[in-house]
Design a protein around this motif. Structure first.
Motif, PDB file in Angstrom:
ATOM      1  N   HIS A 128      -3.298 -16.203  -2.729  1.00 48.31           N
ATOM      2  CA  HIS A 128      -2.508 -17.314  -3.269  1.00 48.31           C
ATOM      3  C   HIS A 128      -1.606 -17.844  -2.165  1.00 48.31           C
ATOM      4  O   HIS A 128      -1.032 -17.068  -1.413  1.00 48.31           O
ATOM      5  CB  HIS A 128      -1.652 -16.790  -4.435  1.00 48.31           C
ATOM      6  CG  HIS A 128      -0.713 -17.821  -5.002  1.00 48.31           C
ATOM      7  ND1 HIS A 128      -1.092 -18.708  -5.988  1.00 48.31           N
ATOM      8  CD2 HIS A 128       0.587 -18.100  -4.725  1.00 48.31           C
ATOM      9  CE1 HIS A 128      -0.059 -19.486  -6.285  1.00 48.31           C
ATOM     10  NE2 HIS A 128       0.974 -19.139  -5.536  1.00 48.31           N
ATOM     11  N   ASP A 249       6.000 -22.331  -7.508  1.00 50.31           N
ATOM     12  CA  ASP A 249       5.579 -21.179  -6.702  1.00 50.31           C
ATOM     13  C   ASP A 249       6.382 -19.940  -7.060  1.00 50.31           C
ATOM     14  O   ASP A 249       5.854 -18.829  -7.079  1.00 50.31           O
ATOM     15  CB  ASP A 249       5.727 -21.493  -5.210  1.00 50.31           C
ATOM     16  CG  ASP A 249       4.651 -22.469  -4.729  1.00 50.31           C
ATOM     17  OD1 ASP A 249       3.498 -22.327  -5.181  1.00 50.31           O
ATOM     18  OD2 ASP A 249       4.985 -23.364  -3.923  1.00 50.31           O
ATOM     19  N   ASP A 252       4.846 -18.244  -9.976  1.00 47.59           N
ATOM     20  CA  ASP A 252       3.655 -17.469  -9.633  1.00 47.59           C
ATOM     21  C   ASP A 252       4.016 -16.101  -9.067  1.00 47.59           C
ATOM     22  O   ASP A 252       3.346 -15.114  -9.323  1.00 47.59           O
ATOM     23  CB  ASP A 252       2.797 -18.228  -8.607  1.00 47.59           C
ATOM     24  CG  ASP A 252       2.115 -19.447  -9.240  1.00 47.59           C
ATOM     25  OD1 ASP A 252       1.921 -19.424 -10.480  1.00 47.59           O
ATOM     26  OD2 ASP A 252       1.823 -20.403  -8.506  1.00 47.59           O
TER      27      ASP A 252
END
Lengths: 699, 699
Positions: A128, A249, A252
């Motif tokens: 990622h 982000d 995540d």
């Protein structure tokens, strides 16, 4: 839409009034060389109020925020030229204007190697990647001039887990939680361009340097020839690689963390329960033994950064400066920060410059306009300016007025400042109509949002105190010049956002301001009028409208806090607050007596020299609170009343801080000696201040 | 004898002239409330010159030096009352006067246990004792008020030989050699009361504290409530017991020493060849294994010490202070030091006070008279005063004039001061007749003894620079106020005495002054007239007679010394003097341009506010050379041009000192970085100074 209608009416009325005043004014012929005015001319004041034009402010902002103008970038230099052109305009410019350049240490992400935040799986493959740029939502978030989100002055490096293990923390990721900035909202359809809230990809840039001013030239102007500290000896930079990311982000990463639950006050609005790690949870998006890899490639660079200065020469007392400034550099387009302030600055200088060039008006004292460079990196342009012209400014500056972000939101005025400026801001705002609904003055609207009960005046708007958030910092803390910061801001009942949500992101654009913060620009106009009225009152009034006796309330409240919250503790350690009580009382008495002498004199026809002497007492009062030896560990902070306070008691900062350090030590410790030293420093400052307020020939 | 005759003639003429002027002056009726004078009134100046009376100065001195008046002694307090009485006199006093008291740390010998210096024989019996008091030669050297000779602030203790062996030096004996103080003479019939030379028993007292100001309250006024440093943390006291002795006793010790011959430059006039020891020589007066035993019983005491302040309120600019001062405390009778100065101070205040009380005159600016306490212990009274009123004084003081010892000898004027005061001293002294033979002005006489070739003016008297020898030190070094010290002094072709020989001894008495230094007191009168003229010029002139362009010569000479003596060395280390050259040139140009603007304005009829603004530029120039962060290790010294210079090159002290420390280190060392920092500090100060001299509305 309602706002703009009301504004249209208000403008029309103001314009008519202004026109009438102008006609009336010009009906009495004046020579350019006619005797200089003795006092504030209310007709001129009304003219200025009437001519400050919301539409022109809007057009200024459109131009200023058209392109990103990061400090020292080509567009930043273009804006230097724009300012010079405006300030040198034969019809609406100032007496003179010039740019001055410093060579300062800035910090930028590498253009070749972007900073990277990845999740790396157990086999070393990237699972990622965090976004390296913000999403191009409006077409303004792309292109080479939008600087990659970064933490300025954070060192470069790629922290490894082995370091993490050894030192505890190897790198820092920073994000802004939707709970803090977006009133909890986070989905694209709830955020800009659909609302004023920050889009999920938005990243707040910022300087992570601990002090202010050019890091290599503390206390010296960053001219090319100045001594520069060796980089190895610079203090105040972050110790480890640091990178800001967007909350998308952050979600995540954070929502996949393993470990114990974070404390309740740490939970936010990312839609999961935040955990402390270490490692990722086994049932999440990433293998549990994945790592987060952060690579920061920031580079330090010596860059040229310019201030632009313009002056209207005072007719009678040209050596007294009313200084008005804002920074010019932004992180990206910076429509709100700082161009909303620069747009006001340009409109104010245009209106005053036009009166000047027509020969209608010239102020009693000089007015200096400043556009500072490299503020976002740590108030660098303004600080270097104060270092270069320390004595000249300290001897002559009446007050410093800062308008950085002029409009955070359109609910109310918000002013931070030291007590001597309170009364001039009150006088100004009582005479200006508030842009909101109803027929309120800015003052009457303000008092609804920020107020306090003054023992002297009753309920009044409350001024905030000045920290170090903008370019006023070197003026108040280093030079001891009475300062203020003016803006329009939020209705706190409607949002809990820490600041306007697109702050320091690529979404801080003209449209954002135009649609969400100040449609119609009436709040900009209100700020321009407030600042304009304050400038005129400070520069034109025969008696300086600085009310030094308003410091008495501050001192009394600091004293009461010391007595209530520290008195018993101090008594245990045989430290008496008696001398402080005496000093505060002496200050109160002298300030009040001076006020009475001024009132008496105002009723007569005092000669200009007499008034100059009194004005010097008023102007220089703030200087008497400086002690460059009070806080040796604090760079630039010399003001014994407004230095940073880390102690919990809202009293004199030196006393508060020293007490909080001494609290757990025994009587006779060095920490308790420092408490006594700090107490004496404050007492000496207050006694010295009171001495300057006495009749000047009293011993 | 010749001197007094000539003086009699001079006095008579001056008195007649003065009388004429007074008559002329009073023939034109003046109301006390008549419009304040615009400028220096030459008739008033002549009146003052004529009324300053040598006989009254002599009588002042007789009274002031009648008894010993050590700081904080009862007689010192009596003199406080005497000053207050004079300054409050209805016919010849000032507008107001008051004493202010500080609680300061002084050091005294024990009254119960005198300090002792003995030679102890091998069996422990005392073979020889040094004198504990000076010989009572004139009847004034005895009695309880004559303090035993001692070294103030030297610690008490009885050093033992075992310590001496371990640490090298265990105690210090100090004496003044007849070669240094007596032109080599030493026998009783060659010394006081038979000549001005020091009798064999005379001992020079003094303070051995390294800094100045109250040792317990650096940077804070020594009011009772102020924080005091723990004694254990005080720095600057001598580390080991120290005691001064007379040269008679020194001869007994030194001429019996054994060991190698001392270097030629160490030899003196005690009539023997000085040896270094250790031990006594076998063929001398003492057994070879005798020891010298020193016992010091000094005690530190918190004492009250007073300053006395008096003011003549300025008629037009009361907030501008011309400050004139001298200390009051002496070591013993202190006829020369400091009462010769105080005698002049009282006569000056009487003459000005009389004009004031008659309504004949009131100065444009305020004149403040000060009698400082505890100067002998380290400029304590004046330093505490500057700490207490730092801002008030720094904002408003035009200049500080110090007259400590007014007459060292009667040959010539001697002035120490910073460049801006040079021209006012020249103007004053050109108009006053010198007391010596011939018909010379003080200026013309002065130039015969101290002169230099100025690139601007040609041959002129040379002003010395200000160290820290008297109360001007805190004013120039800590506050940046243009200062001067005025005295009459030696013909160096007639004596090589370091200072007048009875300095700090019990022989510094009225008769000593009256017979040997200034019979007839004409030199006192000359100093009074010089100081009086300087005070009037500074307080009454419409344009301040401070010539800031005279700093250009100093800067140029400092620059040339740097170029000649350091240029090559600096170049080796890649340090350029270019920016310093530019800064000096800029200062020169701006100072010269300001001088021209003043000249132009003086030809017109400028309004008072215009002149005030120019005067502020002149008054505040000296402040621009202060930088409280330049020399962190130097207490109070902030003036970047006059801080103590330890380096050998006669240039900017910070640069000189840093170079002498860096000289033997490699490029890139911290010492070389400090050289660059010091260079930047000077450049910044000069550029900042030049900026304050430019037209005030120039950017």
């Amino acid at each position: 839409m309602q706002w703009t209608k009301v504004l249209g009416l208000g403008l029309g009325a103001a314009a008519l009034l202004g026109l009438g005043i102008i006609l009336g004014h010009f009906a009495i012929p004046k020579k350019a060389n006619s005797p200089a005015p003795q006092d504030l001319d209310l007709a001129i004041l009304e003219t200025v109020m009437g001519q400050l034009d919301a539409h022109r402010i809007r057009e200024n902002l459109r131009e200023l925020s058209r392109e990103p103008h990061l400090a020292s970038s080509p567009r930043d230099e273009d804006l230097v030229q724009l300012l010079l052109q405006r300030w040198k305009d034969p019809g609406s410019g100032l007496d003179s204007a010039e740019a001055s350049t410093y060579e300062v240490l800035l910090s930028f992400p590498s253009q070749e190697q972007p900073n990277v935040v990845d999740v790396v799986g157990p086999t070393g493959d990237i699972i990622h990647s965090c976004h390296r740029t913000e999403e191009n939502v409006t077409g303004e978030q792309g292109g080479p001039d939008v600087v990659q989100p970064y933490a300025a002055y954070a060192p470069s490096g790629t922290p490894q887990a082995v370091n993490a293990a050894k030192h505890g923390v190897a790198g820092v990721l920073v994000y802004t939680d939707p709970a803090d900035i977006n009133d909890g909202l986070s989905s694209p359809n709830e955020t800009f361009p659909n609302s004023w809230y920050l889009p999920p990809s938005g990243v707040e840039r910022g300087s992570y340097y601990e002090y202010f001013g050019d890091p290599l030239t503390p206390y010296l102007p960053a001219v090319p020839s100045s001594f520069r500290v060796d980089l190895a000896n610079v203090s105040g930079f972050p110790p480890i690689p640091t990178q800001p990311i967007g909350f998308q982000d952050a979600r995540d990463l954070l929502c996949n963390l393993n470990g114990t639950l974070a404390p309740a006050t740490w939970q936010g609005a990312l839609g999961c329960r935040y955990r402390l790690g270490p490692g990722f949870r086994p049932d999440g998006d990433f293998p549990a033994d994945s790592q987060v890899s952060v690579s920061v490639y920031n580079r330090l660079e010596l860059r040229n950064s310019s201030n632009v200065l313009g002056i209207i020469r005072g007719a009678v007392e040209p050596d007294r400066y009313v200084l008005y400034g804002n920074h010019r550099d932004s992180w990206v387009h910076g429509a709100v920060d700082p161009s909303s302030g620069t747009a006001v600055l340009l409109e104010l200088s245009r209106v005053l410059g036009t009166l000047l060039k027509k020969g209608t008006w010239r102020p009693r004292r000089s007015i200096v306009f400043a556009s500072w460079g490299a503020e976002e990196f740590g108030l660098i342009g303004s600080t270097e300016f104060t270092e270069e012209f320390f004595n000249k400014l300290q001897e002559r500056t009446v007050a410093y007025i800062n308008v950085d972000i002029s409009v955070f939101a359109n609910a109310t005025l918000r002013v931070q400042g030291t007590p001597p400026v309170q009364s001039v801001v009150f006088s100004a705002t009582k005479e200006i109509r508030s842009p909101g609904p109803g027929d309120l003055s800015i003052y009457d609207n303000w008092i609804r949002y920020f107020n306090r009960s003054s023992p002297v005046y009753g309920l009044v708007p409350s001024l905030g105190s000045l920290g170090a958030g903008s370019d006023y910092a070197p003026f108040i803390h280093f030079l001891g010049i009475s300062s203020m910061d003016i803006a329009y801001t939020y209705d706190r009942s409607k949002t809990s956002a820490r600041i306007y949500p697109t702050y320091h992101t690529a979404f801080d654009t003209f449209d954002y301001m135009d649609k969400f913060l100040d449609p119609g620009f009436s709040s900009h106009q209100a700020v321009a009028r407030t600042a304009g009225s304050v400038i005129l009152r400070l520069s034109d009034s025969f008696f300086l409208p600085l009310k030094v006796s308003d410091y008495s309330e501050t001192l009394r409240s600091f004293l009461q806090a010391a007595e209530q919250d520290l008195g018993a503790l101090l008594e245990q350690h045989s430290i008496s607050l008696g001398p402080l009580v005496t000093a505060v009382e002496k200050f109160e008495a002298e300030a009040s007596a001076l006020g009475q002498r001024i009132s008496t004199l105002q009723k007569g026809s005092p000669d200009p020299l007499q008034v100059r002497m009194l004005n010097d007492q008023l102007m220089l009062l703030e200087r008497t609170f400086l002690n460059p030896r009070a806080f040796p560990e604090e760079r630039y902070y010399s003001h014994v009343l407004w230095a940073p306070r880390t102690g919990s008691v809202a009293t004199f900062p030196g006393l508060s801080n020293a007490c909080s350090r001494a609290r757990d030590t025994a009587s006779g410790s060095e920490a308790w000696a420092e408490v006594q030293r700090q107490l004496s420093i404050v007492v000496t400052a207050l006694e010295g201040a009171a001495a300057t307020l006495r009749p000047v020939a009293d011993l």
